[in-house]
Design a protein around this motif. Sequence first.
Motif, PDB file in Angstrom:
ATOM      1  N   TYR A  70       0.784  -1.082  -0.001  1.00  0.00           N
ATOM      2  CA  TYR A  70      -0.086  -0.030  -0.108  1.00  0.00           C
ATOM      3  C   TYR A  70       0.880   1.257   0.050  1.00  0.00           C
ATOM      4  N   ILE A  71       1.750   1.268   1.044  1.00  0.00           N
ATOM      5  CA  ILE A  71       2.794   2.360   0.934  1.00  0.00           C
ATOM      6  C   ILE A  71       3.520   2.663  -0.047  1.00  0.00           C
ATOM      7  N   GLY A  72       3.967   1.629  -0.684  1.00  0.00           N
ATOM      8  CA  GLY A  72       4.934   1.689  -1.876  1.00  0.00           C
ATOM      9  C   GLY A  72       6.110   2.497  -1.660  1.00  0.00           C
ATOM     10  N   ASN A  73       6.431   3.332  -2.475  1.00  0.00           N
ATOM     11  CA  ASN A  73       7.432   4.440  -2.476  1.00  0.00           C
ATOM     12  C   ASN A  73       6.973   5.933  -1.950  1.00  0.00           C
ATOM     13  N   GLY A  74       5.803   5.795  -1.531  1.00  0.00           N
ATOM     14  CA  GLY A  74       5.324   6.924  -0.826  1.00  0.00           C
ATOM     15  C   GLY A  74       4.816   8.231  -1.658  1.00  0.00           C
ATOM     16  N   GLU A  75       4.664   7.865  -2.844  1.00  0.00           N
ATOM     17  CA  GLU A  75       4.127   9.016  -3.941  1.00  0.00           C
ATOM     18  C   GLU A  75       2.772   9.606  -3.621  1.00  0.00           C
ATOM     19  N   PRO A  76       1.897   8.735  -3.043  1.00  0.00           N
ATOM     20  CA  PRO A  76       0.508   9.568  -2.994  1.00  0.00           C
ATOM     21  C   PRO A  76       0.686  10.688  -1.660  1.00  0.00           C
ATOM     22  N   TRP A  77       1.511  10.289  -0.928  1.00  0.00           N
ATOM     23  CA  TRP A  77       1.925  11.538   0.010  1.00  0.00           C
ATOM     24  C   TRP A  77       2.838  12.403  -0.133  1.00  0.00           C
ATOM     25  N   ASP A  78       3.330  12.506  -1.220  1.00  0.00           N
ATOM     26  CA  ASP A  78       4.456  13.310  -1.971  1.00  0.00           C
ATOM     27  C   ASP A  78       5.795  12.909  -1.192  1.00  0.00           C
ATOM     28  N   LEU A  79       5.933  11.462  -0.737  1.00  0.00           N
ATOM     29  CA  LEU A  79       7.203  11.323  -0.068  1.00  0.00           C
ATOM     30  C   LEU A  79       7.968  10.262  -0.802  1.00  0.00           C
ATOM     31  N   ASN A 280      -5.656   5.351  -3.827  1.00  0.00           N
ATOM     32  CA  ASN A 280      -6.940   4.556  -4.202  1.00  0.00           C
ATOM     33  C   ASN A 280      -6.703   4.210  -5.822  1.00  0.00           C
ATOM     34  N   SER A 281      -7.165   2.964  -6.071  1.00  0.00           N
ATOM     35  CA  SER A 281      -7.306   2.522  -7.417  1.00  0.00           C
ATOM     36  C   SER A 281      -8.462   3.212  -7.907  1.00  0.00           C
ATOM     37  N   ALA A 282      -8.537   3.584  -9.493  1.00  0.00           N
ATOM     38  CA  ALA A 282      -9.246   4.382 -10.060  1.00  0.00           C
ATOM     39  C   ALA A 282     -10.603   3.277 -10.161  1.00  0.00           C
ATOM     40  N   ARG A 283     -11.586   3.868  -9.835  1.00  0.00           N
ATOM     41  CA  ARG A 283     -13.019   3.200  -9.881  1.00  0.00           C
ATOM     42  C   ARG A 283     -14.044   3.929 -10.506  1.00  0.00           C
ATOM     43  N   PRO A 284     -15.199   3.366 -11.196  1.00  0.00           N
ATOM     44  CA  PRO A 284     -16.227   4.248 -11.759  1.00  0.00           C
ATOM     45  C   PRO A 284     -16.895   5.074 -10.555  1.00  0.00           C
ATOM     46  N   PRO A 285     -17.901   5.930 -11.166  1.00  0.00           N
ATOM     47  CA  PRO A 285     -18.690   6.578 -10.186  1.00  0.00           C
ATOM     48  C   PRO A 285     -19.650   5.789  -9.549  1.00  0.00           C
ATOM     49  N   GLN A 286     -19.912   6.143  -8.230  1.00  0.00           N
ATOM     50  CA  GLN A 286     -21.163   5.371  -7.600  1.00  0.00           C
ATOM     51  C   GLN A 286     -22.292   5.549  -8.694  1.00  0.00           C
ATOM     52  N   PHE A 287     -23.094   4.209  -8.337  1.00  0.00           N
ATOM     53  CA  PHE A 287     -24.535   3.945  -9.106  1.00  0.00           C
ATOM     54  C   PHE A 287     -25.311   3.714  -8.061  1.00  0.00           C
ATOM     55  N   VAL A 288     -26.541   4.597  -7.970  1.00  0.00           N
ATOM     56  CA  VAL A 288     -27.643   4.301  -7.224  1.00  0.00           C
ATOM     57  C   VAL A 288     -28.981   3.923  -7.818  1.00  0.00           C
ATOM     58  N   GLY A 289     -29.629   2.669  -7.608  1.00  0.00           N
ATOM     59  CA  GLY A 289     -30.584   2.222  -8.514  1.00  0.00           C
ATOM     60  C   GLY A 289     -31.867   3.213  -8.101  1.00  0.00           C
ATOM     61  N   THR A 290     -32.781   2.867  -8.861  1.00  0.00           N
ATOM     62  CA  THR A 290     -34.267   3.414  -8.833  1.00  0.00           C
ATOM     63  C   THR A 290     -34.675   3.254  -7.493  1.00  0.00           C
TER      64      THR A 290
END
Length: 384
Positions: A70-79, A280-290
Amino acid sequence: MYFKKECIAMLLAGGQGSRLYDLTQQTAKPAVSYGGKYKIIDFPLSNCINSGIDTVGVLTQYQPLALNEYIGNGEPWDLDRMRGGLSVLPPYQGNKSSDWYKGTANAIYQNIRFIKQYNPDYVLILSGDHIYRMDYAKMLDQHKKTGAACTVATITVPIEEASRFGICNTREDGSIYEFEEKPKKPKNNQASMGIYIFSTKILIDYLESDEKDETSSNDFGKNIIPNLLNNGEKLFSFPFEGYWKDVGTIASLWESNMDLLGDHPPLNLSDRNFRIYSRNSARPPQFVGTNAKIANSRISEGCRIYGNVENSVLSGGVIVEEGAIVKDSVIMEDVIVRRDAKVYTSIIDSDSIIGESCVVGKDGADKNNITIVAKGTNMSRSTM
């Protein structure tokens, strides 16, 4: 050759998290999901970069795979820096011996070489299991002004809960004259947050001395802080007045997620001037049913809601089918709640399936009666 840093952070993220039970059987506690789109470790890492601290050593140990990924090389936190940045520091084999981290102080002791290579004036010690937003630069500024050997961040807790914490007894000027680790009869309710700033030479001297003491628990609260006071070193408290939650138990983790709901939550995660960053991995927008009904809930990207969701926090990719009810619950990534299933006052870990017509938990929000479903559980028709 490393670039000198004024202050570096050492983030203790190796605890087993046994009080979170099934949630930490396969995952280190700091990598547990929180708030629909975060991990617990996002908070101290984001606090660091928002405070101008760009060199962070993350000390890992228990079930580190998911955390390291998850933390990898710290890129999401500008680290992800050429000079400093984020470094993962697991226990390792030395010339003479190898050992698991025996305590919080021993974990830092085993990484003194990491500290020395940046030659910092100050070292910030952090825990990886707290939810809060804090500007460490203000704490560092006070530390420098007082000339303290160590500054301890403190927070006011209910007096009836004070015996669960390390308690700082202070004078009017904020100087600490006594530190009591989980006292049976606390003298006040100023609790240590497990956040310390040390002047580097003092820290190293006391860590080396503590390591030589065979009777020591190698712990900051039990050993290092009391030893500083016994030797007449100058310690000050840094009172913190914002939201802070130790999410080391099922009840506190559930409560903290519920704190995010409502029109005016005590923890503001929408402040663009002090953002909490995450991977966060890219995901489509939320969908709310009728026919879906959603009330007082946090619904993350990629969710598909066809049933009823009330007073709940849903992470990315959750599916709630028609006729299903999710109430007073925390649902982690990619969980499927099948048609006509009911989930009440529960924490459902990621990749689980709650089968058609299953009933999980009991209706009526109660922090002392929370049902846990472990990661990857596939539940057929049943009641829990």
